[in-house]
Design an enzyme around this catalytic site. Structure first.
Site, PDB file in Angstrom:
ATOM      1  N   CYS A  15       9.897 -49.096  35.580  1.00  0.00           N
ATOM      2  CA  CYS A  15      10.387 -49.822  37.087  1.00  0.00           C
ATOM      3  C   CYS A  15      10.773 -51.225  36.579  1.00  0.00           C
ATOM      4  O   CYS A  15       9.995 -51.969  37.238  1.00  0.00           O
ATOM      5  CB  CYS A  15       9.260 -49.451  37.843  1.00  0.00           C
ATOM      6  SG  CYS A  15       9.328 -47.808  38.162  1.00  0.00           S
ATOM      7  N   ARG A  54       7.046 -56.200   8.801  1.00  0.00           N
ATOM      8  CA  ARG A  54       8.467 -55.652   9.201  1.00  0.00           C
ATOM      9  C   ARG A  54       9.200 -54.875   8.037  1.00  0.00           C
ATOM     10  O   ARG A  54       9.928 -53.676   8.149  1.00  0.00           O
ATOM     11  CB  ARG A  54       9.242 -56.611   9.645  1.00  0.00           C
ATOM     12  CG  ARG A  54      10.267 -56.019  10.595  1.00  0.00           C
ATOM     13  CD  ARG A  54      11.426 -57.222  11.221  1.00  0.00           C
ATOM     14  NE  ARG A  54      10.697 -58.243  11.376  1.00  0.00           N
ATOM     15  CZ  ARG A  54      10.407 -58.316  12.926  1.00  0.00           C
ATOM     16  NH1 ARG A  54      10.787 -57.587  13.591  1.00  0.00           N
ATOM     17  NH2 ARG A  54       9.699 -59.473  13.169  1.00  0.00           N
TER      18      ARG A  54
HETATM   19  N1  LLP Z   1       1.165 -62.591   7.748  1.00  0.00           N
HETATM   20  C1  LLP Z   1       0.875 -63.091   8.958  1.00  0.00           C
HETATM   21  C2  LLP Z   1      -0.130 -64.139   8.884  1.00  0.00           C
HETATM   22  C3  LLP Z   1       1.623 -62.820   9.998  1.00  0.00           C
HETATM   23  O1  LLP Z   1       1.344 -63.340  11.148  1.00  0.00           O
HETATM   24  C4  LLP Z   1       2.624 -62.004  10.062  1.00  0.00           C
HETATM   25  C5  LLP Z   1       3.404 -61.762  11.305  1.00  0.00           C
HETATM   26  C6  LLP Z   1       2.983 -61.303   8.920  1.00  0.00           C
HETATM   27  C7  LLP Z   1       2.255 -61.618   7.802  1.00  0.00           C
HETATM   28  C8  LLP Z   1       3.940 -60.235   8.712  1.00  0.00           C
HETATM   29  O2  LLP Z   1       5.215 -60.945   9.039  1.00  0.00           O
HETATM   30  P1  LLP Z   1       6.386 -59.891   9.237  1.00  0.00           P
HETATM   31  O3  LLP Z   1       6.798 -59.362   7.566  1.00  0.00           O
HETATM   32  O4  LLP Z   1       6.281 -58.651   9.781  1.00  0.00           O
HETATM   33  O5  LLP Z   1       7.641 -60.543   9.648  1.00  0.00           O
HETATM   34  N2  LLP Z   1       6.004 -59.029  17.314  1.00  0.00           N
HETATM   35  C9  LLP Z   1       7.012 -59.558  16.647  1.00  0.00           C
HETATM   36  C10 LLP Z   1       6.830 -60.333  15.110  1.00  0.00           C
HETATM   37  C11 LLP Z   1       5.271 -60.894  15.235  1.00  0.00           C
HETATM   38  C12 LLP Z   1       4.773 -61.155  13.891  1.00  0.00           C
HETATM   39  C13 LLP Z   1       3.494 -61.895  13.553  1.00  0.00           C
HETATM   40  N3  LLP Z   1       3.066 -62.137  12.514  1.00  0.00           N
HETATM   41  C14 LLP Z   1       8.394 -59.046  16.494  1.00  0.00           C
HETATM   42  O6  LLP Z   1       8.359 -57.816  17.039  1.00  0.00           O
HETATM   43  O7  LLP Z   1       9.304 -59.609  16.218  1.00  0.00           O
END
Ligand code: LLP
Length: 451
Positions: free
Chosen positions: A365, A297
Site C-alpha cells: 500500500c 554484491r
Molecule cells: N565491506 C564493508 C565494510 C561494507 O560495509 C560493505 C557494504 C561491503 C564490504 C560490501 O560491499 P559490496 O561489495 O556489497 O558493495 N544496501 C545497499 C548496499 C549497502 C552496502 C553496505 N556495505 C544496496 O542495496 O545497494
C-alpha cells in the site's frame, strides 16, 4: 523484438519457450515452490568467488577474499563461500550467529559494524572471531576493557575513513569525511587509535581497512584508497615503528542491473587493484601485508533472480499501464531506497515478441512500491511469470514484512536440480512474536468499549 534482442544479457530458453536458470525451467520452479521466489544460481556464485581469488593469485602473493554477508546471508550461503575458500564478514550478532550455526570457522570471520554492542563484542570474543574491525575510538576503548575482563586478546583491524567521495548513491557512500563509518585520517583520530591500540597489550593490532562505498562502477576510487591507506601505513611506521600485517580494501565492486550500468570487468579490476597495491607498497619499501577484499554484491547479486506471478493489470489510457505482481518493495526495497533500475522478462513467453510497455508495481500500500518503470513485455496477462534479474544481493537480506507479507523462499539451482535453502515464511510465523494481553482479547460476547 524479443527480450533477447532488447536486453544485453544471455538467456537460456528451453524448447517450451521458458527461461532456464541453472538448468531448471523457472516456470516449474514457480509451480513447485510458489512465488515470489528468489532463485540463486550456484554456479554463478562459485564462479564469482573464484574470479576474485584467481585474479589476485597472479598479482599479489598473500591475499584473502572475504564475503560480505550483509549482501545475502543464510546458512547455505555460509557453506557455499566456505567451500570456495572465502572468509566471511559479519556486521551483527545475528549474522555472526548464522555463520556460527552453519559451522563457519570463527577464525575466518571478520566482525564489522559502527555500533557493535557490548553483547555482540562479547559474543565475538567468546567464540574466537578472527578479527574485530574497529570502527571508532569509543569502540576501541570498550573492546580493550572487554578483552581485559574476558582475558582474551582479540586481533584488531582499524577501519579508516580515507576521505574519498565515490560516485554512487549517497546512501551507499562510506569513505567521505562526513560519514558515520571509520576513524578519520585527516583529523588525527586514526593515528590516535593506532597509538592506543599499540599501547594496549589486551589487543593485537593487525592492520588497516577502508570501505569507500558500494555499487562503484569505476576503478579510480579504489586506487585512491590504496594511495591513502598505504601513505597512512608509511606514516604510522615512521611514527611508531608498527608494520601492518593486513591491508583490507573493502568491497563495493559494482554490477550491471540494467544495460545502462557498465559493470566493472571484475577480473581485470581486481587484478589491477592487487597490482597497484603491490606497486605502492614496494615503492614505500613496505613488507607486503596480507591484502583483503570484501565483496558482497558482486559475488551474489548477478546470481539471483526473483520470480513473481503477474496479477492485476490496469491500463490507464494515455497515462500508463500498471502491472502488479505478488511481491514488491518488501522483497526488493532497492528501487524505493536507491532508485535502482532492474530488468525483467516474462519467463513463460521468452520467444514471444515484446508488445507492451508496462510499469511493474508490487502489492504494498505505497505508490513508491514500483519495481520497474517502463518495461517492455510480451503481451502480459494475469498468471504470467515475471523474472527480475540481478536480485541476489541486498534483496532477501533487506526484505521486510511490511503489510504483513511473508518473506519469499530462496531456492538454490545447479545442474538442473533445485534445492530449497530458505523456506517461505508462513502466516503463523508472522504472528509468532505477537503477545495478546488478556484484557485485549477479542471476545465476541463483549461489546467494544467505544461505539
Ligand atoms: N565491506 C564493508 C565494510 C561494507 O560495509 C560493505 C557494504 C561491503 C564490504 C560490501 O560491499 P559490496 O561489495 O556489497 O558493495 N544496501 C545497499 C548496499 C549497502 C552496502 C553496505 N556495505 C544496496 O542495496 O545497494
Amino acid at each position: 523484438m524479443l527480450a533477447s534482442e532488447v536486453f544485453e544479457r544471455k538467456f537460456t530458453i528451453n524448447s517450451s519457450g521458458h527461461l532456464e536458470i541453472g538448468g531448471c525451467d523457472v516456470v516449474e520452479l514457480a509451480q513447485d515452490f510458489g512465488t515470489p521466489l528468489y532463485v540463486l544460481d550456484e554456479a554463478k556464485v562459485r564462479a564469482n568467488c573464484r574470479t576474485y581469488r584467481e585474479a589476485l593469485k597472479g598479482v599479489y602473493p598473500n591475499y584473502e577474499v572475504v564475503y560480505a554477508g550483509k549482501a545475502f546471508l543464510t546458512q547455505a550461503m555460509c557453506g557455499l563461500v566456505y567451500q570456495e575458500g572465502l572468509g566471511l564478514d559479519v556486521v551483527s550478532g545475528g549474522e555472526l550467529y548464522t555463520a556460527l550455526q552453519a559451522g563457519f570457522p570463527a577464525e575466518r570471520i571478520n566482525f564489522h559494524g559502527n555500533n557493535k554492542s557490548r553483547a555482540e563484542l562479547l559474543m565475538a570474543l567468546k567464540n574466537g572471531v578472527g578479527r574485530i574491525m574497529v570502527d571508532g575510538l569509543m569502540e576501541l576503548e570498550t573492546l580493550i576493557q572487554l578483552a581485559r575482563e574476558t582475558k582474551t586478546q582479540p586481533q584488531v583491524v582499524l577501519r579508516l575513513k580515507p576521505g574519498i567521495v565515490v560516485h554512487t548513491h549517497s546512501y551507499t557512500q562510506t569513505g567521505q569525511e562526513d560519514s558515520k563509518f571509520g576513524l578519520g585520517i585527516k583529523d588525527g583520530v586514526a593515528m590516535k587509535a593506532v597509538k592506543i591500540a599499540l599501547a594496549s597489550p589486551q589487543i593485537k593490532l593487525l592492520g588497516f581497512h577502508a570501505h569507500i562505498g558500494s555499487q562503484i562502477l569505476d576503478v579510480a576510487p579504489f586506487m585512491a584508497a590504496v594511495d591513502v591507506l598505504t601513505a597512512f601505513m608509511a606514516e604510522v611506521r615512521t611514527q611508531t615503528g608498527f608494520v601492518a600485517q593486513k591491508l583490507a580494501l573493502g568491497g563495493g565492486f559494482g554490477i550491471a542491473h540494467n544495460k545502462r550500468e557498465k559493470p566493472l570487468a571484475l577480473w581485470e579490476t581486481v587484478a589491477q587493484i592487487g597490482r597497484y597495491a603491490r606497486e605502492r607498497l614496494t615503492a614505500l619499501h613496505y613488507p607486503l601485508p596480507r591484502l583483503v577484499l570484501e565483496p558482497g554484491r558482486s559475488i551474489v547479486g548477478p546470481a539471483g533472480t526473483t520470480l513473481y506471478t503477474v496479477g492485476n493489470i490496469k491500463r490507464i489510457p494515455g497515462v500508463r499501464t500498471y502491472l502488479a505482481v505478488d511481491g514488491g518493495m518488501t522483497d526488493n526495497p532497492r528501487v524505493a531506497l536507491y532508485q535502482a533500475v532492474y530488468e525483467g522478462v516474462l519467463a513463460n513467453k521468452m520467444n514471444e515478441p515484446l508488445t507492451e510497455v508496462v510499469t511493474v508495481t508490487g502489492k504494498c500500500c505505497e505508490s513508491g512500491d514500483t519495481l520497474i518503470w517502463d518495461l517492455p513485455l510480451a503481451a502480459p496477462e494475469p498468471g504470467d511469470l515475471l523474472a527480475v534479474f540481478d536480485t541476489g544481493a541486498y534483496n532477501y537480506s533487506m526484505a521486510s514484512n511490511y503489510n504483513r507479507l511473508p518473506r519469499p523462499a530462496v531456492v538454490l539451482v545447479a545442474d538442473g536440480e533445485a534445492e530449497l535453502i530458505v523456506r517461505r515464511e508462513t502466516y503463523e510465523q508472522l504472528i509468532q512474536n505477537d503477545l495478546m494481553p488478556e484484557r485485549l482479547k477479542v471476545k465476541p460476547e463483549t461489546e467494544p468499549i467505544a461505539k
